[in-house]
Design an enzyme around this catalytic site. Structure first.
Site, PDB file in Angstrom:
ATOM      1  N   ASP A  11       0.863  -1.163   0.000  1.00  0.00           N
ATOM      2  CA  ASP A  11       0.000   0.000   0.000  1.00  0.00           C
ATOM      3  C   ASP A  11       0.913   1.231   0.000  1.00  0.00           C
ATOM      4  O   ASP A  11       2.089   1.133   0.374  1.00  0.00           O
ATOM      5  CB  ASP A  11      -0.905  -0.044   1.235  1.00  0.00           C
ATOM      6  N   ASP A  13       0.101   5.055   1.011  1.00  0.00           N
ATOM      7  CA  ASP A  13       0.018   6.005   2.132  1.00  0.00           C
ATOM      8  C   ASP A  13      -0.009   5.261   3.472  1.00  0.00           C
ATOM      9  O   ASP A  13      -0.866   4.420   3.702  1.00  0.00           O
ATOM     10  CB  ASP A  13      -1.235   6.873   1.978  1.00  0.00           C
ATOM     11  N   THR A  59      -2.572   0.962  -4.790  1.00  0.00           N
ATOM     12  CA  THR A  59      -3.081   2.091  -4.007  1.00  0.00           C
ATOM     13  C   THR A  59      -4.433   2.608  -4.486  1.00  0.00           C
ATOM     14  O   THR A  59      -4.649   2.784  -5.686  1.00  0.00           O
ATOM     15  CB  THR A  59      -2.025   3.225  -3.981  1.00  0.00           C
ATOM     16  N   GLN A  61      -6.758   5.743  -4.772  1.00  0.00           N
ATOM     17  CA  GLN A  61      -6.634   7.204  -4.746  1.00  0.00           C
ATOM     18  C   GLN A  61      -7.986   7.826  -5.113  1.00  0.00           C
ATOM     19  O   GLN A  61      -8.132   8.481  -6.162  1.00  0.00           O
ATOM     20  CB  GLN A  61      -5.513   7.672  -5.690  1.00  0.00           C
ATOM     21  N   CYS A  93      -6.073   2.582  -8.226  1.00  0.00           N
ATOM     22  CA  CYS A  93      -7.519   2.726  -8.419  1.00  0.00           C
ATOM     23  C   CYS A  93      -7.874   4.185  -8.179  1.00  0.00           C
ATOM     24  O   CYS A  93      -7.635   4.709  -7.098  1.00  0.00           O
ATOM     25  CB  CYS A  93      -8.295   1.842  -7.449  1.00  0.00           C
ATOM     26  N   CYS A 101     -16.170  -0.328  -9.015  1.00  0.00           N
ATOM     27  CA  CYS A 101     -15.142  -0.868  -9.915  1.00  0.00           C
ATOM     28  C   CYS A 101     -14.581  -2.162  -9.309  1.00  0.00           C
ATOM     29  O   CYS A 101     -14.777  -2.414  -8.129  1.00  0.00           O
ATOM     30  CB  CYS A 101     -14.023   0.160 -10.070  1.00  0.00           C
ATOM     31  N   LYS A 105      -9.690  -1.387  -3.430  1.00  0.00           N
ATOM     32  CA  LYS A 105      -9.546  -2.281  -2.281  1.00  0.00           C
ATOM     33  C   LYS A 105     -10.699  -2.009  -1.314  1.00  0.00           C
ATOM     34  O   LYS A 105     -11.058  -0.860  -1.149  1.00  0.00           O
ATOM     35  CB  LYS A 105      -8.197  -2.040  -1.576  1.00  0.00           C
TER      36      LYS A 105
HETATM   37 MG   LIG Z   1      -2.689   3.308   3.483  1.00  0.00          MG
HETATM   38 ZN   LIG Z   2     -11.071   1.207  -9.176  1.00  0.00          ZN
END
Ligand SMILES: [Mg+2]
Ligand SMILES: [Zn+2]
Length: 180
Positions: A11, A13, A59, A61, A93, A101, A105
């Protein structure tokens, strides 16, 4: 023997760069200037890479979909991270929940995309994340998972992580121990 590679899915962040935490909730940096790489990231990633793992960032976003940032700004942060860390690829993403979608996650879509592109052995791979969405995505893809626990004020994962640690370097320690 298959020729498949093992990966550590990371991941972004709260794993590679420090989360910006307000009221117990983590936020992504909006710009490169706000992006502070975790102090133990370079050495931890190097150890994993030397073991032979591909290092792939997965990740969410959603701030792009929400209009708070642009894909260009996100990509600029990824160029910065790539210039500082030995990463092999980024899977992003840009959607939010209503888009439904397959890649946001806790769905495993980003990991499955990465696995198809790089011919990854998913059961032999690991995911490191700091939130329940990461852990559940890793489990759904059939990987072993490690939670870096910052004690955010939010729910836990539906599937318990394989390990709970307090830093990226501890996550790398645990993964390398499993490999012995
Ligand atoms: Mg994170
Ligand atoms: Zn996505």
């Amino acid at each position: 023997m298959t020729g498949k590679r093992k990966a550590v899915f990371l991941d972004r962040d709260g794993v590679l760069n420090l989360p910006l935490v307000r009221d117990g909730k983590p936020y992504p940096p909006a710009t490169v200037t706000e992006t502070q790489i975790a102090g133990d990231a370079p050495s931890s990633l190097l150890r994993l890479k030397q073991h032979g793992f591909l290092l792939l960032v997965v990740t969410n976003q959603p701030d792009v979909r929400r209009g708070a940032t642009s894909p260009e700004q996100v990509e600029e942060i990824h160029e910065f991270l790539s210039s500082q860390l030995p990463l092999d690829g980024f899977f992003v993403c840009y959607h939010d929940d209503p888009d439904n979608c397959p890649c946001r996650k806790p769905k495993p879509g980003l990991l499955l995309q990465a696995a198809a592109l790089h011919d990854i052995d998913l059961p032999g791979s690991y995911l490191i994340g700091d939130r329940w969405r990461d852990i559940d995505a890793g489990s759904a893809a059939g990987c072993r998972t490690v939670l870096i626990d910052y004690h955010y004020h939010e729910r836990g994962a539906a599937t318990p992580p394989g390990a709970i640690v307090s830093s990226l370097s501890e996550a790398a320690d645990w993964i390398l121990k499993q490999e012995k």
